[in-house]
Design a protein around this motif. Structure first.
Motif, PDB file in Angstrom:
ATOM      1  N   ALA A 364       0.836  -1.208   0.000  1.00 54.90           N
ATOM      2  CA  ALA A 364       0.000   0.000   0.000  1.00 54.90           C
ATOM      3  C   ALA A 364       0.867   1.253   0.000  1.00 54.90           C
ATOM      4  O   ALA A 364       0.576   2.223  -0.691  1.00 54.90           O
ATOM      5  N   ASP A 365       1.939   1.208   0.756  1.00 53.26           N
ATOM      6  CA  ASP A 365       2.850   2.351   0.800  1.00 53.26           C
ATOM      7  C   ASP A 365       3.904   2.154  -0.297  1.00 53.26           C
ATOM      8  O   ASP A 365       4.770   1.290  -0.200  1.00 53.26           O
ATOM      9  N   THR A 366       3.791   2.943  -1.339  1.00 49.85           N
ATOM     10  CA  THR A 366       4.685   2.731  -2.488  1.00 49.85           C
ATOM     11  C   THR A 366       6.042   3.428  -2.321  1.00 49.85           C
ATOM     12  O   THR A 366       6.897   3.314  -3.199  1.00 49.85           O
ATOM     13  N   THR A 367       6.243   4.082  -1.200  1.00 51.65           N
ATOM     14  CA  THR A 367       7.504   4.800  -0.979  1.00 51.65           C
ATOM     15  C   THR A 367       8.707   3.880  -1.194  1.00 51.65           C
ATOM     16  O   THR A 367       8.792   2.815  -0.585  1.00 51.65           O
ATOM     17  N   GLY A 368       9.596   4.284  -2.051  1.00 52.64           N
ATOM     18  CA  GLY A 368      10.827   3.533  -2.267  1.00 52.64           C
ATOM     19  C   GLY A 368      10.704   2.395  -3.275  1.00 52.64           C
ATOM     20  O   GLY A 368      11.706   1.876  -3.758  1.00 52.64           O
ATOM     21  N   TRP A 369       9.487   2.003  -3.634  1.00 52.42           N
ATOM     22  CA  TRP A 369       9.330   0.847  -4.531  1.00 52.42           C
ATOM     23  C   TRP A 369       9.668   1.202  -5.974  1.00 52.42           C
ATOM     24  O   TRP A 369       9.220   2.215  -6.505  1.00 52.42           O
ATOM     25  N   ARG A 380       4.383   6.960 -11.177  1.00 50.14           N
ATOM     26  CA  ARG A 380       3.651   6.483 -12.356  1.00 50.14           C
ATOM     27  C   ARG A 380       2.508   7.433 -12.717  1.00 50.14           C
ATOM     28  O   ARG A 380       1.835   7.962 -11.836  1.00 50.14           O
ATOM     29  N   THR A 381       2.308   7.602 -14.015  1.00 52.70           N
ATOM     30  CA  THR A 381       1.172   8.398 -14.478  1.00 52.70           C
ATOM     31  C   THR A 381      -0.078   7.523 -14.398  1.00 52.70           C
ATOM     32  O   THR A 381       0.041   6.287 -14.300  1.00 52.70           O
ATOM     33  N   PRO A 382      -1.269   8.115 -14.438  1.00 56.22           N
ATOM     34  CA  PRO A 382      -2.488   7.291 -14.379  1.00 56.22           C
ATOM     35  C   PRO A 382      -2.504   6.214 -15.468  1.00 56.22           C
ATOM     36  O   PRO A 382      -2.967   5.097 -15.236  1.00 56.22           O
ATOM     37  N   GLU A 383      -1.963   6.509 -16.645  1.00 54.31           N
ATOM     38  CA  GLU A 383      -1.950   5.506 -17.727  1.00 54.31           C
ATOM     39  C   GLU A 383      -1.058   4.320 -17.366  1.00 54.31           C
ATOM     40  O   GLU A 383      -1.283   3.196 -17.797  1.00 54.31           O
ATOM     41  N   GLN A 384      -0.012   4.579 -16.590  1.00 55.77           N
ATOM     42  CA  GLN A 384       0.933   3.504 -16.232  1.00 55.77           C
ATOM     43  C   GLN A 384       0.459   2.687 -15.040  1.00 55.77           C
ATOM     44  O   GLN A 384       1.054   1.651 -14.724  1.00 55.77           O
ATOM     45  N   ALA A 385      -0.614   3.157 -14.399  1.00 55.47           N
ATOM     46  CA  ALA A 385      -1.004   2.548 -13.122  1.00 55.47           C
ATOM     47  C   ALA A 385      -1.293   1.051 -13.227  1.00 55.47           C
ATOM     48  O   ALA A 385      -1.026   0.295 -12.302  1.00 55.47           O
ATOM     49  N   GLY A 386      -1.817   0.621 -14.382  1.00 57.56           N
ATOM     50  CA  GLY A 386      -2.170  -0.791 -14.502  1.00 57.56           C
ATOM     51  C   GLY A 386      -1.011  -1.702 -14.878  1.00 57.56           C
ATOM     52  O   GLY A 386      -1.150  -2.929 -14.888  1.00 57.56           O
ATOM     53  N   GLU A 387       0.137  -1.139 -15.191  1.00 58.18           N
ATOM     54  CA  GLU A 387       1.275  -1.987 -15.619  1.00 58.18           C
ATOM     55  C   GLU A 387       1.798  -2.822 -14.458  1.00 58.18           C
ATOM     56  O   GLU A 387       1.842  -2.352 -13.321  1.00 58.18           O
TER      57      GLU A 387
END
Ligand code: GTP
Ligand code: SPV
Ligand code: MN
Length: 613
Positions: A364-369, A380-387
């Motif tokens: 849930a916490d994407t910090t550092g990932w 990530r941009t909204p378009e990249q969110a599903g990758e």
């Protein structure tokens, strides 16, 4: 390099033919240094790789690596089998004349390791002392340190495996040159990669990748392509993309050994590492022998069909590996396992790794990932969110000794007797959960007509339905007609014939969901198969094999929708008749296919015609 002799002397590498081979390619590739590798060098090489940034720490005793983003899977188009005999050309082996391919590869390799170290990796693909060990001896030369670290995990490595050969010339010459990865035109019309096995010279020349089977030459190129070719020319063995397990019944004390093939990324590792379902855990135990390669031969003294895993490690698909699907796999890569993860998602701050299906939701916490390409998830941009965060072909590499359910006798020279050979793959419809085949020719016919969806283990193929004979299509070394004949000869030479079966964990409902829960539950149909072999159950005869009667399958502790179960335990006559037509076209491609295979085909066809369901 003037000091080659001195370096090899200091390393205690005495085999004169290996020394010649090393000197020849050191000169050709222009490597600056030579280093002979033994398994005991692992800790130092890991340290060097960490310092060089080739690896990053993934917690205590685990490591992370990222491959070049256009270098993430096997390339089937660029993989070639070469010999001097056009008769070796098959439909799938992508055969090209050796005198055409060798000069191309030598030219590409010329000077291509300038400034780099050439590592010399003497290896053995077999348990030491095994009857087939002479065919498992090889030397890989590579200019890539992470490849060395993978080879140390995947094979038995050390100068002792090549020094005292009865014939010093009997080793596979395997040369790996990475090349300039950003400038190789991967997947374009100007692709500069070539992965060539010159099978009749027992020489492997791979240029242009540092990933998986493209670069770890003991595994696919030697263990499967060269192994299969040697098995055929010697008439002694089969080299197959098979897993190998033992199933122990603690009540009777008997252990059954099951081997068999599913195409890449279709569940061999998962099956080999399978923990019995909780309800059956008191009675049964599953032992791991191998998850990707088995060599099969007939023991000269006992006449038994035997199998062994030539590998020393696991290069397993990460996707969907978790506590529920595969606790044993997690055990094999836990803290201090010295496992290496490639192309999964990584958090350099916490040193954690993650892949799709590791947990139901990503952290849930994407910090550092960072995703597998090294890009921050938080940016990530909204378009990249599903990758995906991890590449679908991201993998873990660990040694067999770290696998929690490793068989007690996994490293013994003898190998194990084979009770059953199973085939399977991702098939949405048609294929039931399991169908058993007792006739050898029909079993081999069934393997030759294995049809499944292609997976992400090869570039650009996912989901395409295709025939994949014996799950060996990408590793086929010689003509399919000869292959079928050799296969029949080996199995027919055995005193006790194995039972064959076709399994499918991947049948889907109209809504796309899997009808069978899979994973640990897959033990249930295999137990039924062993009971059938013992004559304890009868099953239901169909034209395509014997299916379990519903009440014969041990379903203790399993909740499953009865309609789903009925579907996976039945066959659809019309769909099968359509399939038989496709099969005829598939088999007709193969010149001089043994008549026994055609007879089996016609028998199944006629039985289907007469079948009333
Ligand atoms: P290679 O190493 O490429 O030769 O593949 P493999 O056959 O060893 O594949 P592996 O066992 O690693 O499985 C690959 C994928 O299949 C993973 O994503 C698994 O989650 C999935 N898988 C394995 N077993 C099952 C099963 O019983 N059911 C379902 N639905 N998926 C499975
Ligand atoms: C496969 O693709 O079948 C594998 C992985 O087992 S690799 O070693 O990359 O070929
Ligand atoms: Mn494989």
């Amino acid at each position: 390099m003037a000091n080659v002799e001195a370096i090899l002397d200091a390393a205690g590498l005495t085999n004169p033919k290996v020394r010649e081979f090393v000197a020849e390619y050191a000169e050709l590739t222009g490597a600056e240094r030579i280093e002979v590798v033994n398994a005991s060098d692992d800790a130092r090489l890991i340290q060097e790789a960490l310092e060089a940034g080739e690896l990053e720490p993934a917690g205590k005793g685990r490591y992370y690596s990222r491959s070049y983003h256009k270098d993430t899977a096997r390339s089937e188009e660029r993989t070639v089998v070469s010999t001097s005999d056009p008769k070796d050309k098959g439909v799938y082996n992508n055969w090209k004349p050796a005198d055409e391919m060798k000069p191309i590869l030598l030219e590409k390799m010329k000077g291509a390791s300038a400034g780099k170290t050439m590592y010399v990796i003497p290896y053995l693909m077999a348990p030491a002392g095994n009857a087939l060990a002479p065919w498992g001896v090889g030397v890989e030369l590579t200019d890539n340190r992470p490849v060395v670290l993978h080879m140390i995990r995947m094979s038995r490595v050390g100068v002792q495996y090549v020094n005292d050969l009865e014939d010093p010339n009997l080793f596979v010459r395997a040369v790996h040159v990475t090349g300039d990865l950003p400038n190789l035109g991967q997947g374009t019309a100007d692709d500069k990669r070539w992965f060539v096995t010159v099978a009749d010279e027992r020489t492997i020349l791979h240029f242009g990748s540092s990933y998986g089977g493209n670069a770890l030459l003991g595994k696919i190129a030697h263990g499967l392509r060269q192994g299969a070719y040697d098995g055929w020319t010697s008439k002694k063995f089969l080299g197959e993309q098979y897993m190998l397990i033992g199933i122990k019944d603690k009540e009777t004390g008997k252990t059954y050994h099951v081997t068999g093939g599913f195409p890449s990324a279709s569940g061999k590792t998962n099956l080999a590492m399978m923990l019995p379902p909780d309800a059956l855990g008191d009675r049964y135990e599953v032992y791991f022998y191998g998850d990707d390669i088995a060599w099969l031969w007939v023991d000269e003294k006992t006449g038994k069909l035997m199998a062994m895993n030539p590998e020393n490690g696991v290069f397993g698909v990460a996707k969907d590996t978790n506590e529920v699907t595969n606790p044993t796999a997690l055990g094999s890569i836990d803290e201090s396992s010295e496992a290496i993860f490639t192309n999964v998602a990584y958090n350099p701050t916490t040193q954690e790794v993650w892949w799709e299906g590791a947990t139901p939701e990503p952290p849930a916490d994407t910090t550092g990932w960072l995703d597998w390409k090294g890009n921050p998830i938080s940016e990530r941009t909204p378009e990249q969110a599903g990758e995906p965060w991890a590449h679908p072909n991201s993998r873990f590499t660990t040694t067999l000794s770290k696998v929690p359910n490793i068989a007690p006798d996994w490293d013994e020279a003898a190998g194990v007797p084979v009770d059953a050979i199973i085939f399977g793959g991702r098939t949405r419809d048609r294929e039931p959960l399991i169908r058993a085949i007792t006739d050898v020719a029909e079993g081999v016919y069934d393997g030759l007509t294995l049809g499944a969806e292609a997976t992400f283990a090869a570039e650009g193929k996912e989901g395409v339905l295709r025939y994949d004979p014996m799950s060996n299509r990408p590793f086929m070394a010689y003509g399919e007609g000869d292959y079928a004949e050799h296969y029949l000869n080996i199995i027919n030479a055995a005193t006790d014939k194995p039972i064959f079966a076709h399994v499918n964990w991947f049948q889907r409902g109209e809504d796309g969901r899997f009808l069978w829960p899979g994973y640990r539950e897959n033990l249930r149909p295999l137990l039924w198969l062993m009971q059938l072999k013992e004559g304890d159950v009868k099953g239901v005869r169909t034209p395509v094999g014997i299916l379990p009667a519903k009440e014969e399958l041990n379903l203790e502790g399993l909740e499953i929708d009865q309609a789903d179960l009925d579907t996976v335990l039945s066959i659809d006559k019309a769909r099968w008749q359509q399939e038989i037509g496709y099969r005829a076209e598939h088999l007709e491609q193969f010149p001089h296919l043994p008549e026994a295979i055609w007879e089996a085909h016609r028998r199944v066809e006629a039985d289907l015609e007469a079948y009333e369901g």
